[in-house]
Design a protein around this motif. Structure first.
Motif, PDB file in Angstrom:
ATOM      1  N   THR A 155     -14.110   3.522  19.354  1.00  0.00           N
ATOM      2  CA  THR A 155     -14.255   3.275  17.772  1.00  0.00           C
ATOM      3  C   THR A 155     -15.402   4.486  17.388  1.00  0.00           C
ATOM      4  N   LEU A 198     -21.653   8.360  23.519  1.00  0.00           N
ATOM      5  CA  LEU A 198     -21.312   6.931  22.985  1.00  0.00           C
ATOM      6  C   LEU A 198     -21.518   5.864  24.007  1.00  0.00           C
ATOM      7  N   ASP A 253     -17.245   4.308  12.529  1.00  0.00           N
ATOM      8  CA  ASP A 253     -18.492   3.628  11.984  1.00  0.00           C
ATOM      9  C   ASP A 253     -19.490   4.263  12.757  1.00  0.00           C
ATOM     10  N   LYS A 254     -19.338   5.522  13.373  1.00  0.00           N
ATOM     11  CA  LYS A 254     -20.280   6.214  14.024  1.00  0.00           C
ATOM     12  C   LYS A 254     -20.794   7.481  13.406  1.00  0.00           C
ATOM     13  N   ASN A 276     -24.459   7.711  17.020  1.00  0.00           N
ATOM     14  CA  ASN A 276     -25.247   6.663  16.615  1.00  0.00           C
ATOM     15  C   ASN A 276     -24.301   5.670  15.605  1.00  0.00           C
ATOM     16  N   GLN A 277     -24.659   4.704  15.851  1.00  0.00           N
ATOM     17  CA  GLN A 277     -24.129   3.516  14.609  1.00  0.00           C
ATOM     18  C   GLN A 277     -24.480   4.164  13.342  1.00  0.00           C
ATOM     19  N   SER A 278     -23.544   4.097  12.482  1.00  0.00           N
ATOM     20  CA  SER A 278     -23.699   4.538  11.286  1.00  0.00           C
ATOM     21  C   SER A 278     -24.078   3.367  10.328  1.00  0.00           C
ATOM     22  N   TYR A 279     -24.783   3.604   9.199  1.00  0.00           N
ATOM     23  CA  TYR A 279     -25.019   2.569   8.175  1.00  0.00           C
ATOM     24  C   TYR A 279     -24.610   3.201   6.733  1.00  0.00           C
ATOM     25  N   PRO A 306     -19.513   7.853   7.455  1.00  0.00           N
ATOM     26  CA  PRO A 306     -20.379   8.140   8.468  1.00  0.00           C
ATOM     27  C   PRO A 306     -20.622   9.791   8.641  1.00  0.00           C
TER      28      PRO A 306
END
Ligand code: TYD
Ligand code: MG
Length: 462
Positions: free
Chosen positions: A354, A387, A357-358, A321-324, A328
């Protein structure tokens, strides 16, 4: 009559057994704080276990040439009759051996032991079960639950090592079990039951008993997740066989794994399911671990792994998943986190994707734990599949070791893995070039050999 050695007052560390004539805030031996307790040390007498069980055979008393030593005992094994249990023991119980069953509290150690012991006692063997944890009534209740309360199994609820020794010498059992080693204590030693010193001492007394009386002895030992508590981890080198119970207590599956065996192969596993009436054998684990698998979904990959001499198909799941977060998440269940870090680095470098950032979550279905390098390639496939949100398909299996340069290397037992995959209806297998191994591809199986991880791109439409 005056004693030869008078009683002494000493301060003894309850953690490691270090003693000092004056109180110390911190033990100089193990470094623990506030662990020195005042103890009255009785005059030394030789440990009773060692006296009573001194080996009487000629072998071991005088040096003998290797060729003159008989190996007749080697062939004798006592099979329990629970196939999964016998497998991890290397075919059965070896007389005179000390077998440690370790695992987290509540995982099922007492249950499997009681099941095995009642079977053996029903067969006419004289079996003594010593429990320092439960009362006779509790053991009886458990046995009733297991449907195993009719046997002649002898029960003793005792934790004093001297009384245990006396009971063993009085009853002369063919098989002895002690549940658990952390509750047993030798009154001659100052430290508390469960402390390193006590655990080591009672285990070596049991070792002398096993070798001297030539009876097998089972020891139960509790371990926490990190193995930190004084106990089984420090005993591994003392005993002949170490079996560890693994599994998630929230799942019903339990895996009994041979970590060490002086009389048989290691890394064997026995698979059990915890039911309302005890542990039942799972003789076909691949079916179980793949059972709940529905339609093909992104992030799910099947790996034919080898446990001991057995191939087992397991499902690896990845969620990317996209990490915030600034850092990560990398969370794993059943896979080493460091291995995941290495594989994500290799995938980023060589697949031009990439991942920094996940968030990446990995789960091995059914509470299974993977330690083989053959899981590398399926892990990367699962991450990639999640992904790009493309499923790999339900009838595809993947295995192979991945190196830092992105090369895919052959792993052991490739033929066994292929056969097991074919048996369970897998029609396509992605695997390394076989190297020196000669492979007979099963009928209806489409085999794809790849030599670098770029090879998987072709199948996943990156
Ligand atoms: P136990 O063998 O007492 O664990 P350990 O000796 O390793 O501490 O197992 C206890 C757990 O197993 C407990 O959570 C209840 C469960 N259990 C069953 O589900 N079915 C059974 O038949 C038995 C005896 C226990
Ligand atoms: Mg128990």
């Amino acid at each position: 009559m005056a004693r030869e050695t008078p009683e002494k007052q000493l301060f003894v560390c309850e953690n490691c057994g270090y003693s000092s004539v004056k109180w110390l805030g911190r033990c100089p031996e193990c470094g623990s704080w506030d662990s020195m307790l005042e103890k009255t040390i009785l005059p030394k007498t030789p440990p009773k276990g060692q006296m009573a069980c001194k080996t009487s055979s000629k072998e071991g008393e005088v040096p003998l040439p290797l060729s003159a030593i008989s190996s007749k005992d080697r062939a004798i094994r006592i099979p329990v009759g629970i196939d999964e249990f016998d497998r991890v023991l290397g075919g059965g119980i070896v007389p005179g051996s000390l077998i440690l069953i370790g695992g987290e509290p509540g995982i099922g150690k007492s249950t499997i032991l009681l099941q095995a012991l009642t079977i053996l006692s029903e067969r006419g063997l004289n079996v003594l079960y010593i429990s320092g944890e439960e009362s006779p009534a509790q053991i009886r209740l458990r046995a009733e639950r297991l449907g195993a309360h009719q046997g002649s199994l002898l029960i003793l609820c005792e934790s004093n090592m001297e009384l245990v020794l006396k009971a063993v010498l009085d009853t002369g059992p063919d098989i002895l079990a002690v549940d658990s080693i952390q509750t047993l204590f030798d009154p001659q030693i100052g430290s508390l039951p469960g402390s390193m010193n006590q655990v080591r001492n009672v285990t070596s007394a049991l070792m002398h008993m096993a070798k001297g009386l030539k009876i097998p002895i089972f020891i139960v030992g509790h371990v926490t997740k990190d193995g930190a508590i004084a106990g089984p981890r420090v005993l591994e080198h003392l005993v002949d066989t170490v079996l560890y119970f693994e599994g998630d207590r929230t799942h019903s599956f339990r895996i009994l794994r041979t970590v060490k065996n002086r009389f048989g192969p290691t890394h064997e596993i026995g698979v059990f399911e915890m039911t309302d009436s005890g542990l039942s054998e799972v003789s076909n684990p691949s079916n179980i671990f793949l059972e709940q698998r529905g339609k093909a979904s992104p992030g799910s990959v099947i790996l034919p792994c080898i446990e001991g001499s057995r191939p087992i198909l397991v499902e690896i799941q990845a969620l990317v998943n996209q990490s915030y977060l600034a850092m990560p998440r990398r969370t794993t269940a059943g896979v080493d986190t460091n291995r995941l870090a290495l594989l994500t680095a290799v995938a980023e470098k060589h697949l031009d994707i990439t991942l920094y950032d996940k968030d990446i979550f990995i789960n091995v279905v059914g509470g299974f734990r993977l330690s083989e390098p053959a899981a590398d390639l399926p892990l990367i496939c699962a991450i990639l599949s999640s992904l790009i949100e493309k499923p790999l398909g339900t009838r595809i299996a993947v295995f192979g070791e991945v190196g830092l340069t992105g090369e895919v290397r052959p792993v052991g037992q490739m033929q066994l893995r292929l056969n097991e995959a074919a048996r369970l209806g897998i029609t396509r297998c992605i695997l390394p070039e076989p190297g020196g191994q000669k492979l007979n591809v099963p009928a209806n199986m489409d085999v794809i050999n790849i030599s670098s991880i770029q090879g998987i791109v072709n199948f996943m439409d990156l």
